[in-house]
Design a protein around this motif. Structure first.
Motif, PDB file in Angstrom:
ATOM      1  N   SER A 197       0.824  -1.209   0.000  1.00 30.79           N
ATOM      2  CA  SER A 197       0.000   0.000   0.000  1.00 30.79           C
ATOM      3  C   SER A 197       0.858   1.258   0.000  1.00 30.79           C
ATOM      4  CB  SER A 197      -0.935   0.008   1.213  1.00 30.79           C
ATOM      5  OG  SER A 197      -1.851  -1.055   1.127  1.00 30.79           O
ATOM      6  N   ILE A 217       0.789   4.020  -2.866  1.00 31.72           N
ATOM      7  CA  ILE A 217       0.318   5.342  -2.462  1.00 31.72           C
ATOM      8  C   ILE A 217       1.386   6.395  -2.756  1.00 31.72           C
ATOM      9  CG2 ILE A 217      -0.191   6.777  -0.432  1.00 31.72           C
ATOM     10  CD1 ILE A 217      -1.781   4.339   0.666  1.00 31.72           C
ATOM     11  N   ALA A 257      -3.392   8.252   5.098  1.00 37.36           N
ATOM     12  CA  ALA A 257      -4.405   7.984   4.077  1.00 37.36           C
ATOM     13  C   ALA A 257      -5.630   7.323   4.701  1.00 37.36           C
ATOM     14  CB  ALA A 257      -3.820   7.096   2.976  1.00 37.36           C
ATOM     15  N   LYS A 312      -7.311  11.249  -5.404  1.00 39.38           N
ATOM     16  CA  LYS A 312      -6.161  10.589  -6.023  1.00 39.38           C
ATOM     17  C   LYS A 312      -5.968   9.168  -5.496  1.00 39.38           C
ATOM     18  CE  LYS A 312      -3.468  14.812  -6.729  1.00 39.38           C
ATOM     19  NZ  LYS A 312      -2.234  15.516  -6.353  1.00 39.38           N
ATOM     20  N   LEU A 313      -6.313   8.951  -4.228  1.00 39.70           N
ATOM     21  CA  LEU A 313      -6.038   7.661  -3.585  1.00 39.70           C
ATOM     22  C   LEU A 313      -7.088   6.584  -3.845  1.00 39.70           C
ATOM     23  CD1 LEU A 313      -4.731   8.807  -0.090  1.00 39.70           C
ATOM     24  CD2 LEU A 313      -3.403   7.948  -2.024  1.00 39.70           C
ATOM     25  N   ASN A 314      -8.304   6.975  -4.202  1.00 37.74           N
ATOM     26  CA  ASN A 314      -9.373   5.987  -4.353  1.00 37.74           C
ATOM     27  C   ASN A 314      -9.004   4.840  -5.294  1.00 37.74           C
ATOM     28  OD1 ASN A 314     -11.273   6.909  -2.493  1.00 37.74           O
ATOM     29  ND2 ASN A 314     -12.100   8.409  -3.921  1.00 37.74           N
ATOM     30  N   VAL A 345      -6.008   3.879  -6.171  1.00 41.75           N
ATOM     31  CA  VAL A 345      -4.858   3.146  -5.621  1.00 41.75           C
ATOM     32  C   VAL A 345      -5.328   2.139  -4.569  1.00 41.75           C
ATOM     33  CG1 VAL A 345      -2.703   3.377  -4.314  1.00 41.75           C
ATOM     34  CG2 VAL A 345      -3.293   5.069  -6.038  1.00 41.75           C
ATOM     35  N   ILE A 346      -6.255   2.542  -3.748  1.00 41.43           N
ATOM     36  CA  ILE A 346      -6.771   1.656  -2.701  1.00 41.43           C
ATOM     37  C   ILE A 346      -7.464   0.452  -3.324  1.00 41.43           C
ATOM     38  CG2 ILE A 346      -8.478   1.499  -0.838  1.00 41.43           C
ATOM     39  CD1 ILE A 346      -7.708   4.540  -0.323  1.00 41.43           C
TER      40      ILE A 346
END
Length: 153
Positions: A31, A35, A47, A113-115, A117-118
């Motif tokens: 992660s 990230i 995050a 931006k992270l959605n 990636v998660i």
């Protein structure tokens, strides 16, 4: 390998509980790597805090409990997140003893931006794990958690 409660283990690292810890660390490492490619100056914990606050109106101490952080660690993380302009901290008007955390405009951009990636991290980690296996794992982990919690005084 069959794991039994009364089984004699050669080392502490040959237990299922060690495997759980190893899995968590591997997932956190994956992660953090992914990230950092999207938002270089944020940690997995930061995050996670943003994501929790996005869908919940929680106090600082409530968020600390959710992310398994003690109060001192949470205070340090929140200060860093305020300095990075991810969070805004204020006193709860209904209960002056509570600290209220809000996501800043910059923090909201970070979440956007992270959605993806998660989702990617979860897909990678759970690749080739069936729905049935996930349900069974979830049930087993809940049993282990409850067993431990009933013996904490």
């Amino acid at each position: 390998m069959i794991y039994q409660i009364n089984m004699k283990f050669d080392t502490p690292t040959s237990t299922v509980l060690y495997s759980i810890e190893e899995t968590i660390k591997a997932y956190r490492k994956l992660s953090q790597c992914n990230i950092a490619n999207v938002v270089p100056n944020i940690t997995v914990d930061q995050a996670l805090i943003l994501i929790i606050l996005e869908s919940n109106d929680k106090s600082q101490s409530e968020v600390a409990d959710i992310v398994f952080k003690d109060y001192a660690s949470m205070t340090r993380i929140v200060k860093l997140m305020i300095d990075k302009d991810y969070l805004i901290k204020s006193i709860d008007q209904k209960d002056k003893r509570k600290v209220k955390l809000e996501i800043s405009k910059n923090g909201k951009k970070v979440i956007e931006k992270l959605n993806s990636v998660i989702k990617k991290n979860r897909q990678i980690a759970l690749d080739s794990v069936s729905e049935e296996e996930l349900k069974q794992l979830y049930t087993i982990l809940n049993k282990i958690t409850k067993n431990c919690q009933t013996h904490i005084k």
